[in-house]
Enzyme design. Structure first.
Site, PDB file in Angstrom:
ATOM      1  N   LYS A 124      23.956 -44.898 -49.244  1.00 25.36           N
ATOM      2  CA  LYS A 124      24.457 -43.625 -49.779  1.00 25.36           C
ATOM      3  C   LYS A 124      24.077 -42.458 -48.859  1.00 25.36           C
ATOM      4  O   LYS A 124      24.837 -41.512 -48.696  1.00 25.36           O
ATOM      5  CB  LYS A 124      23.940 -43.420 -51.212  1.00 25.36           C
ATOM      6  CG  LYS A 124      24.499 -44.444 -52.193  1.00 25.36           C
ATOM      7  CD  LYS A 124      25.982 -44.212 -52.440  1.00 25.36           C
ATOM      8  CE  LYS A 124      26.788 -45.466 -52.571  1.00 25.36           C
ATOM      9  NZ  LYS A 124      28.216 -45.224 -52.844  1.00 25.36           N
TER      10      LYS A 124
ATOM     11  N   TYR B 120      20.802 -49.816 -51.089  1.00 28.11           N
ATOM     12  CA  TYR B 120      21.784 -48.941 -51.763  1.00 28.11           C
ATOM     13  C   TYR B 120      21.518 -47.477 -51.401  1.00 28.11           C
ATOM     14  O   TYR B 120      22.434 -46.749 -51.021  1.00 28.11           O
ATOM     15  CB  TYR B 120      21.697 -49.155 -53.278  1.00 28.11           C
ATOM     16  CG  TYR B 120      22.616 -48.252 -54.067  1.00 28.11           C
ATOM     17  CD1 TYR B 120      23.990 -48.496 -54.135  1.00 28.11           C
ATOM     18  CD2 TYR B 120      22.122 -47.135 -54.749  1.00 28.11           C
ATOM     19  CE1 TYR B 120      24.833 -47.662 -54.852  1.00 28.11           C
ATOM     20  CE2 TYR B 120      22.957 -46.298 -55.471  1.00 28.11           C
ATOM     21  CZ  TYR B 120      24.312 -46.567 -55.526  1.00 28.11           C
ATOM     22  OH  TYR B 120      25.146 -45.735 -56.233  1.00 28.11           O
TER      23      TYR B 120
ATOM     24  N   SER C 190      25.762 -40.544 -53.561  1.00 31.83           N
ATOM     25  CA  SER C 190      24.896 -40.560 -54.750  1.00 31.83           C
ATOM     26  C   SER C 190      23.616 -39.786 -54.485  1.00 31.83           C
ATOM     27  O   SER C 190      23.180 -39.659 -53.332  1.00 31.83           O
ATOM     28  CB  SER C 190      24.549 -42.008 -55.084  1.00 31.83           C
ATOM     29  OG  SER C 190      23.513 -42.057 -56.040  1.00 31.83           O
TER      30      SER C 190
ATOM     31  N   ILE D   2      34.088 -45.041 -62.392  1.00 36.01           N
ATOM     32  CA  ILE D   2      34.460 -43.725 -61.876  1.00 36.01           C
ATOM     33  C   ILE D   2      35.810 -43.792 -61.172  1.00 36.01           C
ATOM     34  O   ILE D   2      36.639 -42.886 -61.296  1.00 36.01           O
ATOM     35  CB  ILE D   2      33.370 -43.227 -60.899  1.00 36.01           C
ATOM     36  CG1 ILE D   2      32.029 -43.087 -61.629  1.00 36.01           C
ATOM     37  CG2 ILE D   2      33.764 -41.913 -60.245  1.00 36.01           C
ATOM     38  CD1 ILE D   2      30.831 -42.939 -60.703  1.00 36.01           C
TER      39      ILE D   2
HETATM   40  N1  LIG Z   1      27.316 -44.993 -61.993  1.00 36.69           N
HETATM   41  C1  LIG Z   1      26.492 -44.127 -61.457  1.00 36.69           C
HETATM   42  O1  LIG Z   1      25.559 -43.645 -62.114  1.00 36.69           O
HETATM   43  C2  LIG Z   1      26.657 -43.686 -60.026  1.00 36.69           C
HETATM   44  C3  LIG Z   1      25.789 -42.701 -59.534  1.00 36.69           C
HETATM   45  C4  LIG Z   1      25.941 -42.278 -58.228  1.00 36.69           C
HETATM   46  C5  LIG Z   1      26.935 -42.824 -57.436  1.00 36.69           C
HETATM   47  N2  LIG Z   1      27.766 -43.780 -57.913  1.00 36.69           N
HETATM   48  C6  LIG Z   1      28.793 -44.322 -57.016  1.00 36.69           C
HETATM   49  O2  LIG Z   1      30.058 -44.293 -57.633  1.00 36.69           O
HETATM   50  C7  LIG Z   1      30.908 -45.271 -57.057  1.00 36.69           C
HETATM   51  C8  LIG Z   1      31.663 -46.011 -58.146  1.00 36.69           C
HETATM   52  O3  LIG Z   1      30.730 -46.738 -58.906  1.00 36.69           O
HETATM   53  P1  LIG Z   1      30.812 -46.954 -60.476  1.00 36.69           P
HETATM   54  O4  LIG Z   1      29.590 -46.347 -61.049  1.00 36.69           O
HETATM   55  O5  LIG Z   1      32.138 -46.575 -60.990  1.00 36.69           O
HETATM   56  O6  LIG Z   1      30.555 -48.536 -60.522  1.00 36.69           O
HETATM   57  P2  LIG Z   1      31.459 -49.762 -61.063  1.00 36.69           P
HETATM   58  O7  LIG Z   1      31.994 -49.449 -62.412  1.00 36.69           O
HETATM   59  O8  LIG Z   1      30.585 -50.942 -60.877  1.00 36.69           O
HETATM   60  O9  LIG Z   1      32.658 -49.779 -60.034  1.00 36.69           O
HETATM   61  C9  LIG Z   1      32.477 -50.203 -58.719  1.00 36.69           C
HETATM   62  C10 LIG Z   1      33.804 -50.596 -58.137  1.00 36.69           C
HETATM   63  O10 LIG Z   1      33.593 -51.105 -56.818  1.00 36.69           O
HETATM   64  C11 LIG Z   1      34.277 -52.333 -56.716  1.00 36.69           C
HETATM   65  N3  LIG Z   1      33.737 -53.260 -55.723  1.00 36.69           N
HETATM   66  C12 LIG Z   1      32.525 -53.846 -55.719  1.00 36.69           C
HETATM   67  N4  LIG Z   1      32.411 -54.697 -54.681  1.00 36.69           N
HETATM   68  C13 LIG Z   1      33.594 -54.654 -54.021  1.00 36.69           C
HETATM   69  C14 LIG Z   1      34.113 -55.328 -52.880  1.00 36.69           C
HETATM   70  N5  LIG Z   1      33.391 -56.242 -52.220  1.00 36.69           N
HETATM   71  N6  LIG Z   1      35.367 -55.050 -52.492  1.00 36.69           N
HETATM   72  C15 LIG Z   1      36.116 -54.150 -53.168  1.00 36.69           C
HETATM   73  N7  LIG Z   1      35.681 -53.492 -54.251  1.00 36.69           N
HETATM   74  C16 LIG Z   1      34.444 -53.738 -54.684  1.00 36.69           C
HETATM   75  C17 LIG Z   1      34.178 -52.935 -58.091  1.00 36.69           C
HETATM   76  O11 LIG Z   1      35.095 -53.999 -58.260  1.00 36.69           O
HETATM   77  P3  LIG Z   1      34.889 -55.130 -59.404  1.00 36.69           P
HETATM   78  O12 LIG Z   1      35.367 -54.527 -60.685  1.00 36.69           O
HETATM   79  O13 LIG Z   1      35.737 -56.241 -58.918  1.00 36.69           O
HETATM   80  O14 LIG Z   1      33.430 -55.458 -59.423  1.00 36.69           O
HETATM   81  C18 LIG Z   1      34.490 -51.708 -58.929  1.00 36.69           C
HETATM   82  O15 LIG Z   1      35.865 -51.480 -58.951  1.00 36.69           O
HETATM   83  C19 LIG Z   1      30.000 -46.161 -56.205  1.00 36.69           C
HETATM   84  O16 LIG Z   1      30.166 -45.841 -54.847  1.00 36.69           O
HETATM   85  C20 LIG Z   1      28.607 -45.786 -56.669  1.00 36.69           C
HETATM   86  O17 LIG Z   1      27.667 -45.953 -55.635  1.00 36.69           O
HETATM   87  C21 LIG Z   1      27.642 -44.218 -59.201  1.00 36.69           C
END
Ligand SMILES: NC(=O)c1ccc[n+]([C@@H]2O[C@H](COP(=O)([O-])OP(=O)(O)OC[C@H]3O[C@@H](n4cnc5c(N)ncnc54)[C@H](OP(=O)(O)O)[C@@H]3O)[C@@H](O)[C@H]2O)c1
Ligand SMILES: *[C@@H]1O[C@H](CO)[C@@H](O)[C@H](O)[C@H]1NC(C)=O
Ligand SMILES: CC(=O)N[C@H]1CO[C@H](CO)[C@@H](O)[C@@H]1O
Length: 312
Positions: A198, A194, A167, A45
Site C-alpha cells: 500500500k 500488505y 490504505s 469497495i
Molecule cells: N476494507 C478495508 O477496510 C480497506 C481499507 C483500506 C484499503 N482497502 C483497499 O480497498 C481495495 C478493495 O478491497 P475491499 O476491502 O473491497 O476487499 P474485497 O471485498 O476483499 O475485494 C477485493 C477484490 O479484489 C479481488 N482480487 C483479489 N485477488 C485478486 C486477483 N488475484 N486477481 C484479480 N482480482 C483479485 C477480489 O476478487 P474475489 O472476489 O475473486 O476474491 C475482490 O474483487 C483493496 O485494494 C484494499 O487494499 C480496503
C-alpha cells in the site's frame, strides 16, 4: 443502568456519523461515453464504486479473476443501475501473463479508456505464479504492469485518470528494495507485505504523476477508510472474534467506503493534485516515506524489472 446504555448508544451513533461514516461524494458529474476499468469490481469497495459509475452512464469493465463472481456482479450492477454497458473481463492479478492477456483483449475489443481504477487487493500468504509474494504482486506489481500496458489508450482519451486504492496501512509499510517481493511465510509477514504494497501504491502514483506531467492523464491514490468487506477473510481464525467486533463497530459499509474513489474518478478541478493521496473526499498527507521522490523513482525502476519491462 439502562440510561447509561442509552447514553453510550447515543454517543456511539454520534461518533459513527461524525467520524466513521466518512464523506459523501456530492458531485453529479455524468460519465456517458466514458469507459472505466475497475479491478476487483465484483465485490466490496470495487462493486460499490462500479455501481455508482454505472449510474452516471459509464461503460464499466469489471476486471475480475472469477468468471462466476464477475458475471453475477455485472448482472447485479446492470439491474440496479439500469445501465446495460457493464461487463466482466477475466483478469488474475496473481499471474503476470493474465495481466498481459487481459490488456490485449481489452485493447482489441474496446476503443476507449477514460478511467482506470486499480482497486483489487488481498492479504493472502503465499507465492504468485511468477514467484513473488502473492500480496505484493496482486496489490502492487500486477497493477503496475496493467497501468503500463494501458497507458497509450489513456493518452488517446485525455483528459483521463488512473486511480489506485491504497490504505492507511501504508503507515506501517517500508520499502526494502532487496526483499520487498519475497514471499513471506507467517501471517505477520503477509500483513507487513500488505502494508508495504500500500505504501508502494502511493509512491507509484507519485512517480506516475511526475512522468505524466503535461499529458492530461492524472492519477490519484485513495484511502477508503475502514470498510466492512471480504478483505479480512484470510486472517487467522484466532483473530476472527476481534475482527468481528472491529468490523461491526468501526467499519463503514462499502458504499461509504467507495466515496473517495468515486470522488477522484469524477470531481472536476482536482487535476492539479495529480500524484497525491485522498481520504474522505479530501487531500490528505501520507507519511513522509510516501512522499520520498527518490524512493518512488527507485521503486519504479525495480518494479519495471520485476514485471519484465526492462532487463535486470
Ligand atoms: N476494507 C478495508 O477496510 C480497506 C481499507 C483500506 C484499503 N482497502 C483497499 O480497498 C481495495 C478493495 O478491497 P475491499 O476491502 O473491497 O476487499 P474485497 O471485498 O476483499 O475485494 C477485493 C477484490 O479484489 C479481488 N482480487 C483479489 N485477488 C485478486 C486477483 N488475484 N486477481 C484479480 N482480482 C483479485 C477480489 O476478487 P474475489 O472476489 O475473486 O476474491 C475482490 O474483487 C483493496 O485494494 C484494499 O487494499 C480496503
Ligand atoms: C491538455 O488539455 C489542455 C486543456 O484542454 C489542452 O489545451 C492541451 O493541449 C492538452 N495537452 C495535451 C498534451 O493533450
Ligand atoms: C452536485 C454538486 O455538488 N456538484 C458539484 C460537482 O463539483 C463541481 C466542481 O467541484 C461543483 O461546482 C458542483 O457544485
Amino acid at each position: 443502568m439502562l440510561a447509561g446504555l442509552a447514553l453510550l448508544l447515543g454517543l456511539y451513533v454520534l461518533f459513527y456519523y461524525n467520524f466513521l461514516k466518512g464523506t459523501r461524494c456530492r458531485n453529479e458529474t455524468g460519465l456517458r461515453g466514458r469507459t472505466v476499468i475497475i479491478t476487483g469490481g465484483n465485490t466490496g469497495i470495487g462493486k460499490a464504486t462500479a455501481l455508482d459509475l454505472a449510474r452516471r452512464g459509464a461503460r464499466v469493465i469489471l476486471a475480475c479473476r472469477n468468471k462466476v463472481r464477475g458475471e453475477c456482479a455485472a448482472f447485479d450492477i446492470r439491474r440496479e443501475s439500469g445501465n446495460n454497458e457493464v461487463l466482466f473481463m477475466s483478469l488474475d492479478l496473481a499471474d503476470l501473463n493474465s495481466v498481459r492477456t487481459f490488456a490485449d483483449t481489452f485493447l482489441r475489443s474496446e476503443p476507449r479508456l477514460d478511467i482506470l481504477i486499480n482497486n483489487a487487493g488481498v492479504i493472502h500468504t503465499g507465492r504468485s505464479k511468477d514467484g513473488f509474494d502473492l500480496t505484493f504482486q496482486v496489490n502492487q506489481l500486477s497493477h503496475f504492469l496493467l497501468t503500463h500496458l494501458l497507458l497509450d489508450r489513456l493518452k488517446r482519451c485525455t483528459p483521463s485518470r488512473v486511480l489506485v486504492v491504497a490504505s492507511s496501512a501504508h503507515l506501517s509499510g517500508k520499502i526494502d528494495i532487496q526483499n520487498i517481493h519475497k514471499p513471506g511465510e507467517s501471517f505477520l509477514q503477509t500483513f507487513l507485505s500488505y502494508c508495504n504494497s500500500k505504501l508502494a501504491n502511493i509512491l507509484t502514483v507519485r512517480e506516475l504523476a511526475n512522468r505524466l506531467k503535461g499529458t492530461n492523464i492524472t492519477c490519484y491514490a485513495i484511502d477508503p477508510g475502514f470498510v466492512r468487506t471480504d478483505i479480512f477473510q484470510n486472517f487467522p481464525i484466532w483473530l476472527k472474534p476481534f475482527l468481528f467486533l472491529i468490523t461491526w463497530l468501526i467499519c463503514r459499509d462499502p458504499t461509504d467506503g467507495a466515496q473517495t474513489s468515486i470522488y477522484c474518478a469524477t470531481e472536476e478541478g482536482i487535476e492539479m493534485f495529480s500524484g497525491r493521496y485522498f481520504a474522505n473526499c479530501r487531500l490528505k498527507e501520507p507519511t513522509p516515506l510516501a512522499r520520498d521522490d527518490a524512493v518512488a523513482k527507485k521503486l519504479w525502476e525495480v518494479s519495471e524489472t520485476m514485471v519484465g519491462l526492462t532487463a535486470s
